[in-house]
Scaffold this active site. Structure first.
Site, PDB file in Angstrom:
ATOM      1  CG  ASP A 229      -2.136   0.902   1.078  1.00 41.08           C
ATOM      2  OD1 ASP A 229      -3.136   0.530   0.442  1.00 41.08           O
ATOM      3  OD2 ASP A 229      -2.061   2.022   1.617  1.00 41.08           O
ATOM      4  CE1 TYR A 377      -5.342   6.328  -0.762  1.00 40.54           C
ATOM      5  CE2 TYR A 377      -5.475   6.802   1.581  1.00 40.54           C
ATOM      6  CZ  TYR A 377      -5.386   5.894   0.551  1.00 40.54           C
ATOM      7  OH  TYR A 377      -5.337   4.555   0.836  1.00 40.54           O
ATOM      8  CG  HIS A 436      -4.623  -4.238   0.380  1.00 39.94           C
ATOM      9  ND1 HIS A 436      -3.856  -3.742  -0.648  1.00 39.94           N
ATOM     10  CD2 HIS A 436      -4.670  -3.259   1.326  1.00 39.94           C
ATOM     11  CE1 HIS A 436      -3.446  -2.512  -0.345  1.00 39.94           C
ATOM     12  NE2 HIS A 436      -3.937  -2.193   0.843  1.00 39.94           N
TER      13      HIS A 436
END
Length: 468
Positions: A229, A377, A436
């Site tokens: 990630d 982000y 993930h």
């Protein structure tokens, strides 16, 4: 124009465009200089406290009482009959989870679990950086290999708690004495117990700089790094900026070299797979592109909101523990296996306990960092115009490297595409299971892949030393 003629024209166009764009995208880039930024309030002081301080998680009763009050007054949305996680977090399972959170979950026990490993804080560039540091018990003369484990969103340091014993106590976990590691797990600034930045701009590459400084402060001049990630980008930048200290890099998410080059390979590979090194197995994982695009689009609505208006959604997340839980834990369903959306509990019970899920949420809730975490982000996406982010996705990495390709990870990068950037990739493992959140889901496979890679990297360094 016939179908065959159209197909042939499209094929030639794909190759020509692909070669042209690939030539432009792969021009050599220099490692950019990183501006020294003081992320704390005000200006950089003349002297910064460089002590490393022991930290113990101790949440006040007032915070827990407030949480209980909010849980007791939860207002749930409506739902369609027979719908589970197809539209987002399922209503029936959320009611079950909230009931357990309110009446069965014991934070004090989970807090004791979190404190079972040693926690520390130190101030770097104006921010208190939190990290877990686990030193193994060593025999006289025995040395451990230091490794930094980097999490992403919506993870935390807790994501690696199942992996740490495999690395620090290998003899009890199907390993050998040569598999012993000293583990450092920092929290990204603005995540958990690491202080958020007081100024805009702290993105993945800036976090990499802070992590390099952290490891230097702890006295390490040679160590391994691991990430998925956001952590994948962070440790890649670390290896790019200072390959002299990064002994090896292990990734469980790799997105290619540059965005442009990656799209070029996708374009050419759709017509002539062999030209971009795709096997039949790789081809079936990557294509058809339209299906992959629709799935990724359905899973990344959160990304657009967090990369554009994180403070808007933040007002709801920081005020509602159930809203926060839904936003975070939905990812643990379909990012673990996309088919889980059709299950009543989203498949969450297949790999995670309720305690593990709620402790993941609680770290964000009790620290009040959910807004600063999603802001990463905005900072990272908006920073792509700067050289450091472009370099993070394009400059070749020369240190020994490995990629663990889990079958249910969001993105599959074929081995040949990884080698375009990882110039000394010693290991590419096609994992039998996992998604993930592999460290939390399949810690045994995750840890063993790190062990296997480290053995190969040590051999690599030994041979390099002999030849020098």
């Amino acid at each position: 124009m016939s179908y065959k003629t159209s197909f042939g024209f499209a094929s030639v166009a794909a190759i020509v465009i692909g070669l042209l764009v690939n030539h432009i995208a792969n021009r050599p880039l220099e490692v950019p200089e990183i501006e020294e930024i003081y992320w704390g309030k005000g200006d950089r002081p003349l002297h910064e406290d460089k002590t490393v301080r022991k930290f113990v998680i101790n949440v006040s009763d007032d915070v827990l009482a407030d949480l209980q009050h909010r849980l007791e007054r939860t207002r749930f949305p409506d739902n369609f009959h027979g719908v589970h996680f197809e539209y987002g977090f399922g209503l029936d399972y959320m009611k079950e989870l909230v009931s357990y959170w309110r009446d069965g979950y014991n934070w004090k026990q989970q807090q004791a679990l979190l404190n079972s490993f040693d926690h520390y804080k130190t101030t770097i560039d104006g921010l208190e950086i939190h990290f877990v540091h686990v030193k193994p018990r060593l025999k006289p003369g025995q040395k451990a290999k230091p490794i930094l484990l980097a999490h992403g969103w919506p993870g935390s340091f807790f994501e690696f708690y199942k992996v740490i014993p495999f690395l620090t106590d290998p003899l009890k976990h199907n390993g050998t004495e040569d598999d012993i590691f000293e583990v450092i797990v920092p929290s990204i600034p603005g995540f958990g117990f690491s202080q958020p930045a007081s100024k805009p701009g702290l993105e993945d590459s800036a976090t990499a700089v802070l992590y390099l400084k952290l490891m230097e402060r702890l006295g390490f001049d040679s160590y391994y790094v691991q990430g998925g990630d956001h952590g994948s980008v962070i440790v890649s930048v670390m290896a790019m900026l200072n390959p002299r200290v990064v002994r090896g890099i292990h990734l469980n998410l790799f997105t290619g070299n540059t965005e442009t080059a990656f799209l070029t390979k996708l374009l050419v590979g759709s017509v002539f797979p062999s030209l971009v090194g795709l096997s039949t197995e790789d081809y079936n994982k990557v294509y058809p592109l339209w299906d992959r695009f629709l799935w990724i689009l359905s899973e990344t609505g959160y990304l657009h909101m967090q990369a554009t208006r994180p403070h808007t959604i933040g007002h709801g997340l920081v005020d509602s523990p159930v809203g926060m839980a839904a936003h975070i834990l939905e990812k643990y369903s379909t990012w673990t296996n996309p088919t889980f959306a059709h299950l009543p509990d989203g498949g969450l019970g297949k790999h995670f306990t309720k305690d593990e899920l709620l402790t993941t949420v609680m770290i964000y809730w009790v620290s009040g960092t959910v807004v600063s975490s999603i802001r990463l982000y905005r900072e990272t996406i908006s920073a792509r115009k700067f050289p450091i982010i472009s370099a993070a996705h394009s400059i070749p990495i020369e240190v020994p490297s490995a990629v663990a390709d889990f079958p249910h990870e969001m993105f599959h990068t074929p081995e040949p595409w990884c080698r375009d950037r990882l110039r000394n990739m010693l290991q590419y493992t096609t994992m039998p299971r996992g998604g993930h959140f592999a460290a939390l889901e399949v810690p045994d496979l995750f840890a063993q892949d790190i062990r296997d890679f480290a053995r190969k990297a040590e051999t690599f360094h030994s041979k390099a030393k002999e030849q020098s």
